[in-house]
Write a protein that holds these residues in place. Structure first.
Motif, PDB file in Angstrom:
ATOM      1  N   ASP A 169       0.813  -1.203   0.000  1.00  0.00           N
ATOM      2  CA  ASP A 169       0.000   0.000   0.000  1.00  0.00           C
ATOM      3  C   ASP A 169       0.853   1.263   0.000  1.00  0.00           C
ATOM      4  O   ASP A 169       0.696   2.139   0.836  1.00  0.00           O
ATOM      5  CB  ASP A 169      -0.948   0.023   1.210  1.00  0.00           C
ATOM      6  CG  ASP A 169      -2.070  -0.995   1.076  1.00  0.00           C
ATOM      7  OD1 ASP A 169      -2.457  -1.586   2.085  1.00  0.00           O
ATOM      8  OD2 ASP A 169      -2.543  -1.209  -0.048  1.00  0.00           O
ATOM      9  N   ALA A 170       1.797   1.365  -0.947  1.00  0.00           N
ATOM     10  CA  ALA A 170       2.578   2.573  -1.173  1.00  0.00           C
ATOM     11  C   ALA A 170       3.220   3.091   0.094  1.00  0.00           C
ATOM     12  O   ALA A 170       3.324   4.305   0.272  1.00  0.00           O
ATOM     13  CB  ALA A 170       1.702   3.654  -1.805  1.00  0.00           C
ATOM     14  N   GLN A 195       3.645   7.052   7.085  1.00  0.00           N
ATOM     15  CA  GLN A 195       4.104   6.856   5.708  1.00  0.00           C
ATOM     16  C   GLN A 195       5.619   6.874   5.650  1.00  0.00           C
ATOM     17  O   GLN A 195       6.291   7.523   6.448  1.00  0.00           O
ATOM     18  CB  GLN A 195       3.536   7.970   4.806  1.00  0.00           C
ATOM     19  CG  GLN A 195       3.968   9.371   5.222  1.00  0.00           C
ATOM     20  CD  GLN A 195       4.241  10.291   4.052  1.00  0.00           C
ATOM     21  OE1 GLN A 195       4.633   9.860   2.964  1.00  0.00           O
ATOM     22  NE2 GLN A 195       4.041  11.588   4.284  1.00  0.00           N
ATOM     23  N   ALA A 230      -4.690   8.568   3.253  1.00  0.00           N
ATOM     24  CA  ALA A 230      -4.146   8.623   1.904  1.00  0.00           C
ATOM     25  C   ALA A 230      -2.996   9.619   1.881  1.00  0.00           C
ATOM     26  O   ALA A 230      -2.940  10.544   2.692  1.00  0.00           O
ATOM     27  CB  ALA A 230      -5.224   9.025   0.895  1.00  0.00           C
ATOM     28  N   SER A 249      -0.153  11.880  -0.854  1.00  0.00           N
ATOM     29  CA  SER A 249       0.059  12.404  -2.199  1.00  0.00           C
ATOM     30  C   SER A 249       1.311  13.258  -2.210  1.00  0.00           C
ATOM     31  O   SER A 249       1.613  13.943  -1.238  1.00  0.00           O
ATOM     32  CB  SER A 249      -1.150  13.251  -2.627  1.00  0.00           C
ATOM     33  OG  SER A 249      -0.836  14.079  -3.711  1.00  0.00           O
ATOM     34  N   LYS A 288      -1.723  11.984  -7.731  1.00  0.00           N
ATOM     35  CA  LYS A 288      -2.120  10.600  -7.480  1.00  0.00           C
ATOM     36  C   LYS A 288      -2.245  10.414  -5.986  1.00  0.00           C
ATOM     37  O   LYS A 288      -1.310  10.727  -5.249  1.00  0.00           O
ATOM     38  CB  LYS A 288      -1.086   9.626  -8.048  1.00  0.00           C
ATOM     39  CG  LYS A 288      -0.936   9.686  -9.554  1.00  0.00           C
ATOM     40  CD  LYS A 288       0.158   8.750 -10.035  1.00  0.00           C
ATOM     41  CE  LYS A 288       0.351   8.905 -11.532  1.00  0.00           C
ATOM     42  NZ  LYS A 288       1.456   8.048 -12.036  1.00  0.00           N
ATOM     43  N   PHE A 347      -2.740   7.773  -2.910  1.00  0.00           N
ATOM     44  CA  PHE A 347      -2.583   6.365  -2.567  1.00  0.00           C
ATOM     45  C   PHE A 347      -3.110   6.136  -1.162  1.00  0.00           C
ATOM     46  O   PHE A 347      -2.846   6.932  -0.265  1.00  0.00           O
ATOM     47  CB  PHE A 347      -1.115   5.955  -2.665  1.00  0.00           C
ATOM     48  CG  PHE A 347      -0.562   6.086  -4.050  1.00  0.00           C
ATOM     49  CD1 PHE A 347       0.231   7.172  -4.397  1.00  0.00           C
ATOM     50  CD2 PHE A 347      -0.834   5.135  -5.011  1.00  0.00           C
ATOM     51  CE1 PHE A 347       0.740   7.304  -5.688  1.00  0.00           C
ATOM     52  CE2 PHE A 347      -0.334   5.247  -6.297  1.00  0.00           C
ATOM     53  CZ  PHE A 347       0.442   6.341  -6.636  1.00  0.00           C
ATOM     54  N   TYR A 356     -10.772   4.558  -9.394  1.00  0.00           N
ATOM     55  CA  TYR A 356     -10.204   3.644  -8.414  1.00  0.00           C
ATOM     56  C   TYR A 356     -11.027   2.363  -8.421  1.00  0.00           C
ATOM     57  O   TYR A 356     -12.244   2.388  -8.600  1.00  0.00           O
ATOM     58  CB  TYR A 356     -10.255   4.243  -7.007  1.00  0.00           C
ATOM     59  CG  TYR A 356      -9.208   5.293  -6.729  1.00  0.00           C
ATOM     60  CD1 TYR A 356      -9.356   6.603  -7.175  1.00  0.00           C
ATOM     61  CD2 TYR A 356      -8.051   4.969  -6.019  1.00  0.00           C
ATOM     62  CE1 TYR A 356      -8.392   7.560  -6.918  1.00  0.00           C
ATOM     63  CE2 TYR A 356      -7.073   5.927  -5.749  1.00  0.00           C
ATOM     64  CZ  TYR A 356      -7.260   7.217  -6.194  1.00  0.00           C
ATOM     65  OH  TYR A 356      -6.292   8.158  -5.932  1.00  0.00           O
ATOM     66  N   GLU A 371      -7.744   1.354  -5.021  1.00  0.00           N
ATOM     67  CA  GLU A 371      -6.515   1.241  -5.796  1.00  0.00           C
ATOM     68  C   GLU A 371      -6.675   2.053  -7.074  1.00  0.00           C
ATOM     69  O   GLU A 371      -7.623   1.848  -7.837  1.00  0.00           O
ATOM     70  CB  GLU A 371      -6.273  -0.239  -6.127  1.00  0.00           C
ATOM     71  CG  GLU A 371      -5.143  -0.502  -7.083  1.00  0.00           C
ATOM     72  CD  GLU A 371      -5.155  -1.939  -7.588  1.00  0.00           C
ATOM     73  OE1 GLU A 371      -4.188  -2.339  -8.235  1.00  0.00           O
ATOM     74  OE2 GLU A 371      -6.151  -2.648  -7.353  1.00  0.00           O
TER      75      GLU A 371
END
Lengths: 115, 111
Positions: free
Chosen positions: A1-2, A25, A92, A94, A103, A105, B36, B45
């Protein structure tokens, strides 16, 4: 998951108790977001951060606060949990370098149940 | 008016056919558009993004954007059972203040 880790993955708590969810992160991205996902509502933005100590409210921020003391960590706090805050919470990240290069994630999510 | 609208489905498509997913948005200032995929119990995703009018292809996926009609679509060719999921449309209005999501379309690919 990034390179995004959310903790805890699952939590059950009682109405009126404080709850803190953590997002960590390893991508060194500047922007971090907290969303909640509920049936019939989709993903809704709670708060976001655009740098250390820089945060702003999203669409459904009432009852939530956030803090970001380090680039890698973004905390979401429910000061006094209510049953309406039972949801799946997604963090999330970015790197945002312009609208045509954005983007987002997502982390794996935290299932929170408030009884 | 909801900012990003999607038909919730379920949309049932036979295996090998083309699945067509649609999305409309209300803010004409929206600049970028995203699709997504989300499997049950999993996180969203990113599979496609588009910011210019027209088509953008990536493997079996094609995103289509029509800003004049405020319409975004996702085509999935040669649909596979593994494509069965909820597909979320999202828009970026500008800046780094997050994406606005639709409620998603539940897609079922029938073997």
């Amino acid at each position: 998951d990034a390179g995004i880790t959310q903790s805890p993955r699952h939590k059950v708590t009682e109405t009126g108790t404080p709850v803190t969810l953590r997002c960590h992160q390893t991508e060194n991205h500047r922007y971090m977001y907290w969303y909640r996902q509920d049936p019939g509502h989709g993903l809704r933005l709670i708060h976001y951060s655009y740098g250390v100590k820089d945060t702003d409210k999203g669409e459904v921020s009432d009852g939530y606060s956030v803090s970001r003391s380090k680039t890698e960590d973004f905390l979401l706090t429910l000061e006094s949990a209510t049953s309406s805050q039972t949801s799946v919470y997604f963090c999330a990240i970015s790197s945002y370098q312009g609208a045509t290069n954005e983007k987002l994630f997502f982390g794996s999510g935290t299932q929170l149940s408030v009884l | 008016q909801k900012e990003v609208e999607q038909n919730s489905g379920p949309l049932s498509v036979p295996e090998g056919a083309i699945a067509s997913l649609n999305c409309t948005y209300s803010d004409r200032g929206s600049q970028s558009f995203f699709w997504y995929r989300q499997y049950s119990g999993k996180s969203p995703e990113l599979i496609m993004f588009i910011y210019s009018n027209g088509d953008k292809e990536d493997g079996r996926f094609t995103a289509q954007l029509n800003k004049a009609s405020q319409y975004v679509s996702l085509l999935i060719r040669d649909s596979q059972p593994s494509d069965s999921a909820t597909y979320l449309c999202a828009v970026l209005r500008g800046g780094a203040d997050g994406l606005t999501f639709g409620k998603g379309t539940h897609l079922i690919i029938q073997p």
